[in-house]
Structures are given as C-alpha cells and as structure tokens.
Design an enzyme around this catalytic site. Sequence first.
Site, PDB file in Angstrom:
ATOM      1  N   TYR A 192     -19.765 -11.541  -4.321  1.00  0.00           N
ATOM      2  CA  TYR A 192     -19.430 -10.517  -5.334  1.00  0.00           C
ATOM      3  C   TYR A 192     -19.695  -9.124  -4.762  1.00  0.00           C
ATOM      4  O   TYR A 192     -18.866  -8.217  -4.880  1.00  0.00           O
ATOM      5  CB  TYR A 192     -20.304 -10.798  -6.559  1.00  0.00           C
TER       6      TYR A 192
ATOM      7  N   LYS B 153     -17.257  -5.935  -4.181  1.00  0.00           N
ATOM      8  CA  LYS B 153     -17.527  -4.665  -4.866  1.00  0.00           C
ATOM      9  C   LYS B 153     -17.762  -3.527  -3.869  1.00  0.00           C
ATOM     10  O   LYS B 153     -17.365  -2.388  -4.118  1.00  0.00           O
ATOM     11  CB  LYS B 153     -18.738  -4.824  -5.789  1.00  0.00           C
TER      12      LYS B 153
END
Length: 315
Positions: free
Chosen positions: A166, A170
């Site tokens: 993740y 990001k």
Amino acid sequence: MSAIDFKDRVAIVTGAGGGLGRTYALELAARGAAVVVNDLGGRFDGSGSSHNMADQVVEEIRAAGGKAAANYDSVGTRAGGESIVQTALDNFGRIDIVINNAGHLRNAPFEDIDDEILDSLIDVHLKGAIYVTQPAYKVMKRQGYGRIVFASSAAGAFGNPQQAAYAAAKAGLLGVMHVLSLEGKEHGVLCNALLPVANSRMEAAMDPTQLQAFTAQYASFGDKLGTSYLPEFVTPLVVYLASETCTSTHAIYSAALGRYARAFIGVADGWTGPRDTPVTADELARHFQQIADVGQFSIPESLADEFSIIQRNIG
Ligand code: NAI
C-alpha cells in the site's frame, strides 16, 4: 475574501460512494460543482462491486439541488479511467477537478505480500490514479485550467508496519504528483498530494494488535480528540486544493485530526567532499553526523533545482 465556489466547474471524485470521497463530492457539489461520483461499490479490501454506493451519493447531491452523475467503473484499468473521464464529458462537457481518492486496503507483514496483494494495490492506487488523470489532464491542458489532488497516505510518506505494498503505491503517487505538477504548471494545471487521516471502513484491514495500538493512540488525545477523526475534517483541505483560490502546486499536505500542515521532502545541507577525488568511505564515515544532520535543509522544486542548491552550498 469571497466564499470558495465551483460554479460552472466539473469535478471527478473517484471512490466517492463512501468514506472520505463521499464528503468531498457532497461539499464540492454543495458549492456548485457538477460532480462525477465514481465508485466500484465493493468491500474495503477491493472485492465485489455494486451500483448502490455511487447511486446513493448522486441521489444525496441531487436531493440537495446539486448536479451529479454516477460512474461505476474500477479506476484500476485504462478503460475504466477513460470511461470515468468520458462520463464527465458526456454529462457536463468539461473537467476542472480530479480527486484521485478511490482505493482499498490489504495489510500483511512484508514477508507475506504475494503478487495478488501487490498487484491489486498498485493497480488501484497507483496505476488507477494515472489511468483517470491521464485522459483528464489532456482535457485540462486544452482548457488551460485544472486542479488535481492525489490521495496519498502517511503510510507511504512516513511508513506504517504491514503496509509495504500500500505504501509503495501511495509513495508512487507522490512521484506522479511531483512530475505532473512540473508539466502542468504552464497550462494552469495544479497538482497536490494529500495525506488524510479519518476513521473509515478501512480499519477492517487491520489485525487486532494494530487496531488496538491505533485505538490507544486515539484515546491518548483524551477530550482533545473531539470528533476530529471524522472525514468531514479532511474535506475542507481537499475543497481548497480543488479550488481556483488555491495557487499551491507541487506540494504535499497533511489533514490529520484537525491539524492541517504541509509535509515535504527536503535535502539537508550535508557535507561536501573534495571536488577532484572521490571521498573514501572512511572519510565519509568521519563526516556522517554532518551528512545526517537535518538542522539546515532545502526543499528542491525539481531534480534540476537540487543541482542549483548544491551549487549554492558550495559557494
Ligand atoms: P473507504 O474504503 O471508505 O473509501 C474508498 C472508496 O473507494 C470506497 O467507496 C470504495 O468502494 C472505492 N473504491 C475502491 N476501489 C475502487 C476502484 N478500483 N475503483 C473505484 N472505486 C473504488 O476508505 P477511505 O478511508 O475513505 O479512503 C479514501 C482514500 O484515502 C483511499 O485512497 C485511502 O487509501 C486514502 N487514505 C485514507 C486514510 C484514512 O485514514 N481513512 C489514510 C490515508 C489514506
């Protein structure tokens, strides 16, 4: 200063069927924007799909007298991105704002991240934002106006255990923002990244230990927490960044628990070695404290700007 309004502006908010995205869409619409409410309508982990989530927000906006159109595509394919942009053009004829917000969460210790987890997070958060923004940017460039917000995360900017995939996606968005802001500036297209914090269904992706630690941190604020964990506390920053009033570009802003602040990637003054002979590792070790010291730093505006900073520091 007159109130920020979005009369005649068209916004795309991805993942606007719930959580943070819903509050962005509602507030943009309340201030006059025509909004494409995109949402795949699945679960917090990215599985499943439905029309309900996007439809409900569109209904809410229309019931309040605003303008909205639903789109149910996943941002995670090029065709999905193009269809989302086409929905804006078909319904409202232009695109002024893109809020890249859609996403899901799959947490795992680093050693357990398989290709399925890695691909799903990179596809939706990183590639998805590019798939939506690319066709929208072409329209903005022709118009000579645009505002783009990339929902990044403190996990990507600062780190958070069990979120390597993740965080990679990001942090990748920060890179996209840094470059697109340089390319877009002369065309009136401004880009910024957001590090939001809000209670949302994404909590379901945390394991019990993580959730406990998180809850304890919230609790440590005591009565100073208020309701600052609600998505509505992030929304004003997004609305500002999406507005004509905003002249900021190429920056990262945090909206966390009612505190709004710029976050940045800086480079310390460091230590400059000899100019004609490469420094040895041993000599570098002797200067390591100075190299690591962040007492004096600059925030480069580009790769080229870092060269200028080095030149200035050499004197
Ligand atoms: P959420 O799960 O409530 O909202 C995400 C929305 O995106 C959902 O409505 C979901 O259906 C939609 N979505 C998921 N995959 C999609 C896809 N492929 N295509 C289109 N729509 C899709 O989560 P939340 O908390 O509102 O998160 C919004 C964004 O903010 C996410 O990008 C998240 O990573 C980011 N973020 C949130 C933080 C928080 O504290 N809640 C912290 C840091 C970042």
